[in-house]
Scaffold this motif. Sequence first.
Motif, PDB file in Angstrom:
ATOM      1  N   ALA A 189      54.789 -25.026 -12.072  1.00 48.75           N
ATOM      2  CA  ALA A 189      53.705 -24.620 -12.966  1.00 48.75           C
ATOM      3  C   ALA A 189      53.833 -25.352 -14.295  1.00 48.75           C
ATOM      4  N   GLU A 190      52.694 -25.691 -14.884  1.00 52.02           N
ATOM      5  CA  GLU A 190      52.724 -26.386 -16.166  1.00 52.02           C
ATOM      6  C   GLU A 190      53.194 -25.435 -17.269  1.00 52.02           C
ATOM      7  N   PRO A 191      54.070 -25.906 -18.169  1.00 50.42           N
ATOM      8  CA  PRO A 191      54.543 -25.040 -19.256  1.00 50.42           C
ATOM      9  C   PRO A 191      53.432 -24.791 -20.272  1.00 50.42           C
ATOM     10  N   VAL A 192      53.327 -23.543 -20.739  1.00 49.09           N
ATOM     11  CA  VAL A 192      52.270 -23.202 -21.695  1.00 49.09           C
ATOM     12  C   VAL A 192      52.808 -22.460 -22.916  1.00 49.09           C
ATOM     13  N   ALA A 193      54.094 -22.118 -22.929  1.00 49.98           N
ATOM     14  CA  ALA A 193      54.627 -21.291 -24.021  1.00 49.98           C
ATOM     15  C   ALA A 193      54.457 -21.961 -25.378  1.00 49.98           C
ATOM     16  N   VAL A 235      42.453 -15.873 -16.231  1.00 42.04           N
ATOM     17  CA  VAL A 235      42.841 -17.280 -16.342  1.00 42.04           C
ATOM     18  C   VAL A 235      44.336 -17.406 -16.067  1.00 42.04           C
ATOM     19  N   LEU A 236      44.678 -18.289 -15.128  1.00 45.20           N
ATOM     20  CA  LEU A 236      46.066 -18.606 -14.802  1.00 45.20           C
ATOM     21  C   LEU A 236      46.254 -20.113 -14.842  1.00 45.20           C
ATOM     22  N   GLY A 237      47.508 -20.549 -14.923  1.00 47.69           N
ATOM     23  CA  GLY A 237      47.794 -21.952 -14.686  1.00 47.69           C
ATOM     24  C   GLY A 237      47.390 -22.304 -13.272  1.00 47.69           C
ATOM     25  N   ASP A 238      46.723 -23.436 -13.091  1.00 46.34           N
ATOM     26  CA  ASP A 238      46.182 -23.760 -11.771  1.00 46.34           C
ATOM     27  C   ASP A 238      47.231 -24.309 -10.811  1.00 46.34           C
ATOM     28  N   ARG A 239      48.263 -24.964 -11.330  1.00 47.78           N
ATOM     29  CA  ARG A 239      49.287 -25.549 -10.465  1.00 47.78           C
ATOM     30  C   ARG A 239      50.261 -24.471 -10.016  1.00 47.78           C
ATOM     31  N   CYS A 240      50.297 -24.206  -8.707  1.00 46.00           N
ATOM     32  CA  CYS A 240      51.162 -23.164  -8.162  1.00 46.00           C
ATOM     33  C   CYS A 240      52.616 -23.449  -8.511  1.00 46.00           C
ATOM     34  N   ALA A 241      53.331 -22.411  -8.908  1.00 44.65           N
ATOM     35  CA  ALA A 241      54.726 -22.566  -9.300  1.00 44.65           C
ATOM     36  C   ALA A 241      55.606 -23.028  -8.148  1.00 44.65           C
TER      37      ALA A 241
END
Length: 310
Positions: A189-193, A235-241
């Motif tokens: 998953a893409e980092p968003v913090a 809304v979620l990160g689109d790239r599955c972890a």
Amino acid sequence: MDHGVRKIFRRRSRPLPRAHPVDLAEGLQHARGLDPAVRSLSRAVRGVLPPGPIKDILHGVPAGQPAHPPLTDVPVGCWTSAAILDLMPGGHQASAILIAVGLAAAAPAALTGLADWSALHLEQQRVGLIHAAGTTTASCIYLLSLAARRRGYDGTGKALGYAGYTALLLGAYLGGHMAFRQGAGASHAEPVAHLVPLGWQDLCRADELPEGWPVYRRLGYISLFVLRTGYDIHVLGDRCAHLAGPLHQGRVVFERDAYGADQLCVVCPWHGSTFRVRDGAVVHGPATGRQPAFDTRLSEEGMVQVRPKI
């Protein structure tokens, strides 16, 4: 020395190419001859371990971390210690105990590894097949070593122990290749913090979002899964972890939680990881890491604004 002789001399003085272990491991990624065995074993594992609570436990979903890597530390640690003790006088009894403990711990490590392996890409599975062959061979040799030691053949037991340790190192190297070079087990998953201090960000207009149908949007360079249900926008990160599958192409389903309530979820189209759209929590593996989730609000102009959940 004429030009032709000098040219031949330079050609012969070049060092011979040597195969690097990484090159050999990467060669396994493209070894299509392994595919029949990979397909057969993968079907067998999926037949014995269908999606459900047991497989989720083997993946490590309840712990929030893959279960296989820490479990492998026990046999590797025991057999490494046994190899050291075999070099020291009077350590044969302790070595035998450590080998037995390592054999007992190898079973759950192998089971969790098979569960994870069955949900990997083909190139990862090819390497994983040889990784499993190496560790299985090591376990069989250590079993013979333990039997020899118990019959009083300490010399044979030590020789078999070092043979098993060699097979173990080969399997462990390929396991590391899968984890660190192929990304098996790591969160994709893409980092968003790092976006939290930026506050609310405009994403898109609310009237652009279809009702009950996930869509793909971008926030800068970050890919997002967006789902509108009535007045709620998730809304979620689109790239599955798990392995970076596109969640916006997945199925939206309801999953019943432990309290009997239906939770709106999205199922990754690649390997079936299931996430709760409200907060990105993992409902079913193979993913173990929570999907990045975003708070949402609607501006007076009808613009959807988002920020990462804290």
